[in-house]
Design a protein around this motif. Sequence first.
Motif, short mmCIF file in Angstrom:
data_model
loop_
_atom_site.label_atom_id
_atom_site.label_comp_id
_atom_site.label_asym_id
_atom_site.label_seq_id
_atom_site.Cartn_x
_atom_site.Cartn_y
_atom_site.Cartn_z
N THR A 243 -5.66 7.24 -4.58
CA THR A 243 -4.64 7.79 -5.46
C THR A 243 -3.48 6.85 -5.75
OG1 THR A 243 -3.56 8.81 -3.53
CG2 THR A 243 -5.15 10.15 -4.74
N ALA A 244 -3.22 5.86 -4.91
CA ALA A 244 -2.08 4.95 -5.12
C ALA A 244 -2.28 4.15 -6.41
CB ALA A 244 -1.92 4.01 -3.94
N ASP A 245 -1.20 4.00 -7.19
CA ASP A 245 -1.31 3.23 -8.43
C ASP A 245 -0.20 2.18 -8.57
OD1 ASP A 245 0.94 4.74 -9.01
OD2 ASP A 245 0.01 5.88 -10.63
N ASN A 246 0.69 2.07 -7.56
CA ASN A 246 1.70 1.02 -7.58
C ASN A 246 2.15 0.73 -6.15
OD1 ASN A 246 4.72 2.24 -7.21
ND2 ASN A 246 3.40 3.75 -8.23
N TYR A 247 2.88 -0.36 -5.98
CA TYR A 247 3.35 -0.75 -4.64
C TYR A 247 4.73 -1.37 -4.76
CZ TYR A 247 2.29 -5.60 -5.88
OH TYR A 247 2.27 -6.83 -6.49
N SER A 248 5.41 -1.43 -3.63
CA SER A 248 6.70 -2.11 -3.55
C SER A 248 6.80 -2.78 -2.19
CB SER A 248 7.86 -1.13 -3.76
OG SER A 248 7.82 -0.10 -2.79
N ILE A 249 7.56 -3.89 -2.13
CA ILE A 249 7.76 -4.62 -0.89
C ILE A 249 9.25 -4.90 -0.73
CG2 ILE A 249 7.23 -6.73 0.39
CD1 ILE A 249 4.64 -6.94 -1.22
N ALA A 250 9.78 -4.54 0.42
CA ALA A 250 11.20 -4.80 0.70
C ALA A 250 11.39 -4.91 2.21
CB ALA A 250 12.08 -3.68 0.14
N ASP A 251 12.08 -5.97 2.63
CA ASP A 251 12.40 -6.19 4.05
C ASP A 251 11.15 -6.14 4.93
OD1 ASP A 251 15.14 -6.32 3.40
OD2 ASP A 251 15.32 -4.14 3.51
N GLY A 252 10.06 -6.74 4.46
CA GLY A 252 8.84 -6.81 5.25
C GLY A 252 8.07 -5.50 5.33
N LEU A 256 2.77 1.91 -0.53
CA LEU A 256 1.79 2.27 -1.55
C LEU A 256 2.21 3.63 -2.12
CD1 LEU A 256 -1.62 1.23 0.08
CD2 LEU A 256 -0.24 -0.03 -1.59
N ASN A 257 2.31 3.68 -3.45
CA ASN A 257 2.91 4.84 -4.09
C ASN A 257 2.02 5.41 -5.18
OD1 ASN A 257 5.38 3.95 -2.67
ND2 ASN A 257 5.46 2.40 -4.30
N ARG A 258 2.35 6.64 -5.57
CA ARG A 258 1.75 7.28 -6.74
C ARG A 258 2.87 7.60 -7.71
NH1 ARG A 258 -3.05 7.98 -9.58
NH2 ARG A 258 -2.91 9.88 -10.81
N ALA A 259 2.83 6.96 -8.90
CA ALA A 259 3.91 7.12 -9.88
C ALA A 259 5.24 6.86 -9.20
CB ALA A 259 3.83 8.49 -10.52
N LYS A 260 6.22 7.79 -9.37
CA LYS A 260 7.55 7.61 -8.77
C LYS A 260 7.79 8.57 -7.62
CE LYS A 260 9.65 5.85 -13.02
NZ LYS A 260 10.75 6.00 -14.00
N MET A 261 6.70 9.08 -7.05
CA MET A 261 6.82 10.02 -5.94
C MET A 261 7.14 9.26 -4.65
SD MET A 261 3.77 12.76 -6.74
CE MET A 261 2.46 11.55 -6.57
N ALA A 262 7.36 10.00 -3.58
CA ALA A 262 7.62 9.40 -2.28
C ALA A 262 6.41 8.56 -1.86
CB ALA A 262 7.91 10.49 -1.25
N PRO A 263 6.63 7.50 -1.06
CA PRO A 263 5.52 6.65 -0.65
C PRO A 263 4.39 7.44 0.01
CG PRO A 263 7.60 5.64 -0.04
CD PRO A 263 7.93 7.03 -0.54
N LEU A 264 3.17 7.10 -0.37
CA LEU A 264 2.00 7.72 0.24
C LEU A 264 1.74 7.13 1.62
CD1 LEU A 264 -0.42 7.65 -2.84
CD2 LEU A 264 0.99 9.58 -2.05
N ALA A 265 1.99 5.82 1.76
CA ALA A 265 1.80 5.12 3.02
C ALA A 265 2.72 3.92 3.07
CB ALA A 265 0.34 4.69 3.19
N ARG A 266 3.14 3.58 4.28
CA ARG A 266 4.00 2.41 4.47
C ARG A 266 3.42 1.53 5.57
NH1 ARG A 266 9.03 3.65 6.39
NH2 ARG A 266 10.13 2.04 5.21
N PHE A 267 3.56 0.20 5.36
CA PHE A 267 3.00 -0.78 6.29
C PHE A 267 4.07 -1.83 6.59
CE2 PHE A 267 -0.21 0.93 3.54
CZ PHE A 267 -1.36 1.06 4.29
N GLU A 268 4.01 -2.41 7.78
CA GLU A 268 4.90 -3.51 8.11
C GLU A 268 4.08 -4.79 8.24
OE1 GLU A 268 6.99 -2.86 11.70
OE2 GLU A 268 5.21 -2.86 12.98
#
Length: 272
Positions: A243-252, A256-268
């Motif tokens: 389902t994820a269709d975009n991603y963002s990276i900040a401070d390591g 993984l996100n869907r549209a502008k909703m809350a993150p589906l999953a976060r990784f370090e």
Amino acid sequence: MKTFSSTHYRFIFILLVGMMACSGNKDQSESSDMAEAVTLSVPDMAHNSRNSLDWFGVYRGTTPCADCEGIETSITLKRDGTFKRSMKYLGKDENSFFDEGEFQWNDEGSKVILPGEAGMRQMYQVGENVLFHLDQEGNRITGDLASMYRLEKNRTDYLLEDKNWILIELRGKAIEKKEEQKAGHILFNMETGMFSGNNTCNNFFGQYELMEANRIKFGQAGSTLMACPDMETERLFMEVLKTADNYSIADGILSLNRAKMAPLARFELSDE
């Protein structure tokens, strides 16, 4: 007309230098001009496509076809000199072709040569993030369809790819690693356009594609089929990849996100 290699030109240059040394100061200015002209004509072999471009990666495009709607082509060039190629003949029943092997560079380091069936071969000129499909003589194709004979390289992101990302949050809940549970993680391989990792139980793999504005497209994932005490985390992890269709990276941290909703999953980012 006979052509000369860079070795021939350098030999001529050395010969000119020797002639100037023997002739003393006579016509020194004229001889220097001749030597400079020859030097400038020597090809700079250190700055060709092979040496100066990040040519390895995945290239995709649809080229014209004489008896079908088009040839959907994907070519992966790897740093070890091997390739993978798939072609889909659109509008045909028997429409798929796949091969792999070793490719070669031409002497100038500007074109790659992929072998084919029955001794046939296909040449591509390597440009900045593009492969130009060439004719059998190795020339660029001209005419009204010229712009269609090109394969575009997958987008790359050095902040995302070739790094090991460890799962720390799934659907808003922190991941607490249990003793019998493997660490969830994912890696994006820039060279092959493949993602792989572990979903806390099974290994998984598949293809991905990066697009503008940090959008990402995950292909269908394959996985091993082990049974684990906690299969719910695995299910949710694999659902994120669907389902994820975009991603963002900040401070390591990778989200993984869907549209502008809350993150589906976060990784370090892993230190290893």
